[in-house]
Structures are given as structure tokens and as C-alpha cells.
Design a protein around this motif. Structure first.
Motif, PDB file in Angstrom:
ATOM      1  N   VAL B  13      18.102 -20.778   0.716  1.00  0.00           N
ATOM      2  CA  VAL B  13      19.261 -20.056   0.176  1.00  0.00           C
ATOM      3  C   VAL B  13      19.404 -18.650   0.766  1.00  0.00           C
ATOM      4  O   VAL B  13      20.493 -18.258   1.198  1.00  0.00           O
ATOM      5  CB  VAL B  13      19.197 -20.013  -1.368  1.00  0.00           C
ATOM      6  N   THR B  14      18.312 -17.896   0.807  1.00  0.00           N
ATOM      7  CA  THR B  14      18.418 -16.533   1.345  1.00  0.00           C
ATOM      8  C   THR B  14      18.783 -16.549   2.825  1.00  0.00           C
ATOM      9  O   THR B  14      19.639 -15.778   3.275  1.00  0.00           O
ATOM     10  CB  THR B  14      17.115 -15.732   1.110  1.00  0.00           C
ATOM     11  N   SER B  15      18.184 -17.466   3.585  1.00  0.00           N
ATOM     12  CA  SER B  15      18.522 -17.568   5.009  1.00  0.00           C
ATOM     13  C   SER B  15      19.997 -17.928   5.187  1.00  0.00           C
ATOM     14  O   SER B  15      20.677 -17.403   6.073  1.00  0.00           O
ATOM     15  CB  SER B  15      17.653 -18.632   5.682  1.00  0.00           C
ATOM     16  N   HIS B  16      20.495 -18.810   4.314  1.00  0.00           N
ATOM     17  CA  HIS B  16      21.921 -19.164   4.345  1.00  0.00           C
ATOM     18  C   HIS B  16      22.782 -17.932   4.072  1.00  0.00           C
ATOM     19  O   HIS B  16      23.732 -17.648   4.800  1.00  0.00           O
ATOM     20  CB  HIS B  16      22.207 -20.256   3.307  1.00  0.00           C
ATOM     21  N   LEU B  17      22.430 -17.185   3.035  1.00  0.00           N
ATOM     22  CA  LEU B  17      23.232 -16.014   2.658  1.00  0.00           C
ATOM     23  C   LEU B  17      23.179 -14.933   3.738  1.00  0.00           C
ATOM     24  O   LEU B  17      24.106 -14.144   3.878  1.00  0.00           O
ATOM     25  CB  LEU B  17      22.752 -15.443   1.320  1.00  0.00           C
ATOM     26  N   ASP B  22      20.293 -22.115  11.616  1.00  0.00           N
ATOM     27  CA  ASP B  22      20.914 -22.634  12.822  1.00  0.00           C
ATOM     28  C   ASP B  22      22.048 -23.586  12.418  1.00  0.00           C
ATOM     29  O   ASP B  22      22.153 -23.990  11.258  1.00  0.00           O
ATOM     30  CB  ASP B  22      19.877 -23.333  13.725  1.00  0.00           C
ATOM     31  N   ARG B  23      22.882 -23.922  13.392  1.00  0.00           N
ATOM     32  CA  ARG B  23      24.112 -24.636  13.076  1.00  0.00           C
ATOM     33  C   ARG B  23      23.848 -25.969  12.365  1.00  0.00           C
ATOM     34  O   ARG B  23      24.517 -26.308  11.388  1.00  0.00           O
ATOM     35  CB  ARG B  23      24.910 -24.872  14.370  1.00  0.00           C
ATOM     36  N   ASP B  24      22.860 -26.699  12.851  1.00  0.00           N
ATOM     37  CA  ASP B  24      22.574 -28.009  12.268  1.00  0.00           C
ATOM     38  C   ASP B  24      22.068 -27.869  10.824  1.00  0.00           C
ATOM     39  O   ASP B  24      22.493 -28.616   9.930  1.00  0.00           O
ATOM     40  CB  ASP B  24      21.530 -28.747  13.118  1.00  0.00           C
ATOM     41  N   THR B  25      21.159 -26.905  10.603  1.00  0.00           N
ATOM     42  CA  THR B  25      20.623 -26.715   9.248  1.00  0.00           C
ATOM     43  C   THR B  25      21.712 -26.222   8.297  1.00  0.00           C
ATOM     44  O   THR B  25      21.777 -26.636   7.137  1.00  0.00           O
ATOM     45  CB  THR B  25      19.446 -25.713   9.265  1.00  0.00           C
ATOM     46  N   GLU B  26      22.579 -25.370   8.808  1.00  0.00           N
ATOM     47  CA  GLU B  26      23.689 -24.871   7.994  1.00  0.00           C
ATOM     48  C   GLU B  26      24.597 -26.037   7.564  1.00  0.00           C
ATOM     49  O   GLU B  26      25.044 -26.099   6.422  1.00  0.00           O
ATOM     50  CB  GLU B  26      24.485 -23.828   8.793  1.00  0.00           C
ATOM     51  N   ARG B  27      24.817 -26.957   8.500  1.00  0.00           N
ATOM     52  CA  ARG B  27      25.647 -28.128   8.176  1.00  0.00           C
ATOM     53  C   ARG B  27      24.984 -28.984   7.098  1.00  0.00           C
ATOM     54  O   ARG B  27      25.634 -29.407   6.129  1.00  0.00           O
ATOM     55  CB  ARG B  27      25.878 -28.958   9.457  1.00  0.00           C
ATOM     56  N   ARG B  28      23.675 -29.198   7.247  1.00  0.00           N
ATOM     57  CA  ARG B  28      22.958 -30.004   6.247  1.00  0.00           C
ATOM     58  C   ARG B  28      22.924 -29.293   4.896  1.00  0.00           C
ATOM     59  O   ARG B  28      22.990 -29.910   3.830  1.00  0.00           O
ATOM     60  CB  ARG B  28      21.535 -30.291   6.737  1.00  0.00           C
ATOM     61  N   PHE B  29      22.832 -27.951   4.944  1.00  0.00           N
ATOM     62  CA  PHE B  29      22.854 -27.142   3.718  1.00  0.00           C
ATOM     63  C   PHE B  29      24.190 -27.347   2.987  1.00  0.00           C
ATOM     64  O   PHE B  29      24.234 -27.596   1.782  1.00  0.00           O
ATOM     65  CB  PHE B  29      22.663 -25.659   4.096  1.00  0.00           C
ATOM     66  N   THR B  30      25.267 -27.243   3.740  1.00  0.00           N
ATOM     67  CA  THR B  30      26.599 -27.379   3.158  1.00  0.00           C
ATOM     68  C   THR B  30      26.838 -28.791   2.629  1.00  0.00           C
ATOM     69  O   THR B  30      27.445 -28.973   1.565  1.00  0.00           O
ATOM     70  CB  THR B  30      27.671 -27.038   4.219  1.00  0.00           C
ATOM     71  N   GLU B  31      26.350 -29.780   3.366  1.00  0.00           N
ATOM     72  CA  GLU B  31      26.497 -31.169   2.918  1.00  0.00           C
ATOM     73  C   GLU B  31      25.755 -31.406   1.603  1.00  0.00           C
ATOM     74  O   GLU B  31      26.276 -32.026   0.677  1.00  0.00           O
ATOM     75  CB  GLU B  31      25.957 -32.127   3.998  1.00  0.00           C
ATOM     76  N   GLU B  37      25.111 -31.208  -7.700  1.00  0.00           N
ATOM     77  CA  GLU B  37      25.584 -30.269  -8.711  1.00  0.00           C
ATOM     78  C   GLU B  37      24.513 -29.251  -9.079  1.00  0.00           C
ATOM     79  O   GLU B  37      24.786 -28.074  -9.290  1.00  0.00           O
ATOM     80  CB  GLU B  37      25.998 -31.063  -9.958  1.00  0.00           C
ATOM     81  N   GLY B  38      23.272 -29.734  -9.156  1.00  0.00           N
ATOM     82  CA  GLY B  38      22.161 -28.839  -9.533  1.00  0.00           C
ATOM     83  C   GLY B  38      21.968 -27.711  -8.532  1.00  0.00           C
ATOM     84  O   GLY B  38      21.770 -26.560  -8.902  1.00  0.00           O
ATOM     85  N   CYS B  39      22.043 -28.037  -7.246  1.00  0.00           N
ATOM     86  CA  CYS B  39      21.854 -27.020  -6.212  1.00  0.00           C
ATOM     87  C   CYS B  39      23.065 -26.094  -6.120  1.00  0.00           C
ATOM     88  O   CYS B  39      22.939 -24.919  -5.786  1.00  0.00           O
ATOM     89  CB  CYS B  39      21.552 -27.660  -4.859  1.00  0.00           C
ATOM     90  N   ASP B  40      24.238 -26.636  -6.417  1.00  0.00           N
ATOM     91  CA  ASP B  40      25.438 -25.810  -6.467  1.00  0.00           C
ATOM     92  C   ASP B  40      25.272 -24.746  -7.553  1.00  0.00           C
ATOM     93  O   ASP B  40      25.551 -23.562  -7.343  1.00  0.00           O
ATOM     94  CB  ASP B  40      26.650 -26.712  -6.769  1.00  0.00           C
ATOM     95  N   LEU B  41      24.757 -25.176  -8.697  1.00  0.00           N
ATOM     96  CA  LEU B  41      24.507 -24.245  -9.800  1.00  0.00           C
ATOM     97  C   LEU B  41      23.411 -23.237  -9.421  1.00  0.00           C
ATOM     98  O   LEU B  41      23.525 -22.038  -9.712  1.00  0.00           O
ATOM     99  CB  LEU B  41      24.075 -25.046 -11.041  1.00  0.00           C
ATOM    100  N   TYR B  42      22.384 -23.743  -8.742  1.00  0.00           N
ATOM    101  CA  TYR B  42      21.289 -22.863  -8.322  1.00  0.00           C
ATOM    102  C   TYR B  42      21.818 -21.751  -7.415  1.00  0.00           C
ATOM    103  O   TYR B  42      21.475 -20.576  -7.584  1.00  0.00           O
ATOM    104  CB  TYR B  42      20.214 -23.668  -7.588  1.00  0.00           C
TER     105      TYR B  42
END
Lengths: 88, 79
Positions: B13-17, B22-31, B37-42
């Protein structure tokens, strides 16, 4: 988190955040989370002050943020997000 | 590439923020975010926590003291 005593409690949690608190007390350095999230220094400034790499800074920051969030879970669950404004 | 697990997601989460995925991990994060729902809330709670930290009552020193403190820490490290 409208009441002053709640904010004071939050501040106490920050200073006792696991992972960072131990390191901070050993080295007499301010915790990364205090510099970044409370005092609003940027990554470059924090790394320069503490003499750590950006990667290490991010790990410490993430660990501390997660530790502060955890005890707030019940508070967040009870609060209406709508009343807290836009989140992201 | 497989999707992220929830435990992998929360660690990123912090790396995302900070925009450091990297582009691939960001895509998997977003997917993962879109389907969990739980991670969206997190993530919401994580962002709220950061915002609250920035809104703590100021026991802060006056503006120029911040720069003097930074210098002091640098001097202290150099000694």
C-alpha cells in the motif's frame, strides 16, 4: 476523531508504533512516520536527515502506518466515511 | 502473472501511494483492489490514517524551526 483526547491518543500510538519506536529510542532519531506524515517532510529530506535509503524509509513508514491504522479499525468501522470527507 | 493475495496487497500500500510500484505490480494491485472489498476498505482506512496524522494538533515549532531542526540533525549525525 473530533475530540481532542482522541487526537492525543492517536499521537501516543504514533510514538509507540512497533518497529519504529524501538529503532527511534535506540538511535535517538525521530520516527520516519512523524517526519513524513505529521511534519510533512518529503522522502528526500527524511532520508537525508536519518541517513537511510528510500527503500528503508518506505519499509519503516509502511510498518508504522499499518501499526497506527490497526487500533483505529473499530473507530473507522463505527464512523461514517461520508462524514470524514473524500478518502483518496 | 498471478493475482495478488490480500497479504501481498497490504504490504504494497505505501509503495503504491508513493508511486513506487513497477507497472506490472501496479496493475495487479489495481486488479486486486477492484475485486476485493476487504482490501478496498483497508486502503481507505490507510489513507484516512495518513490524513489524520497530518491533522494532528500542532505542537509544532514555528515555520523556520523545521529547517533549523533539520540542520541540527545533520550536524548531530556528522559529529
Amino acid at each position: 476523531m473530533g475530540r481532542l483526547e482522541d487526537r492525543a491518543t492517536l499521537k501516543t500510538w504514533i510514538y509507540w508504533a512497533p518497529g519504529e519506536q524501538g529503532q527511534a529510542s535506540r538511535t535517538a532519531q525521530p520516527p520516519v512516520i512523524t517526519l513524513r506524515d505529521v511534519e510533512s517532510y518529503n522522502t528526500e529530506e527524511v532520508c537525508s536527515v536519518l541517513g537511510i535509503s528510500p527503500g528503508k524509509q518506505r519499509v519503516l513508514l509502511h510498518r508504522a502506518r499499518a501499526a497506527v491504522r490497526a487500533p483505529l479499525e473499530d473507530y473507522f468501522a463505527a464512523a461514517s466515511f461520508g462524514g470524514l470527507g473524500p478518502v483518496r | 502473472m498471478t493475482g495478488l493475495s490480500c497479504s501481498e496487497f497490504v504490504e504494497l500500500v505505501t509503495s503504491h501511494l508513493e508511486g513506487k510500484l513497477d507497472r506490472d505490480t501496479e496493475r495487479r494491485f489495481t486488479e486486486h483492489l477492484a475485486e476485493c472489498e476487504g482490501c478496498d476498505l483497508y486502503l481507505d482506512q490507510f489513507c484516512l490514517t495518513i490524513r489524520m496524522l497530518g491533522e494532528l494538533p500542532a505542537e509544532s515549532p514555528p515555520d523556520d524551526a523545521g529547517h533549523r531542526l533539520l540542520s541540527a540533525f545533520r550536524d548531530w549525525r556528522g559529529s
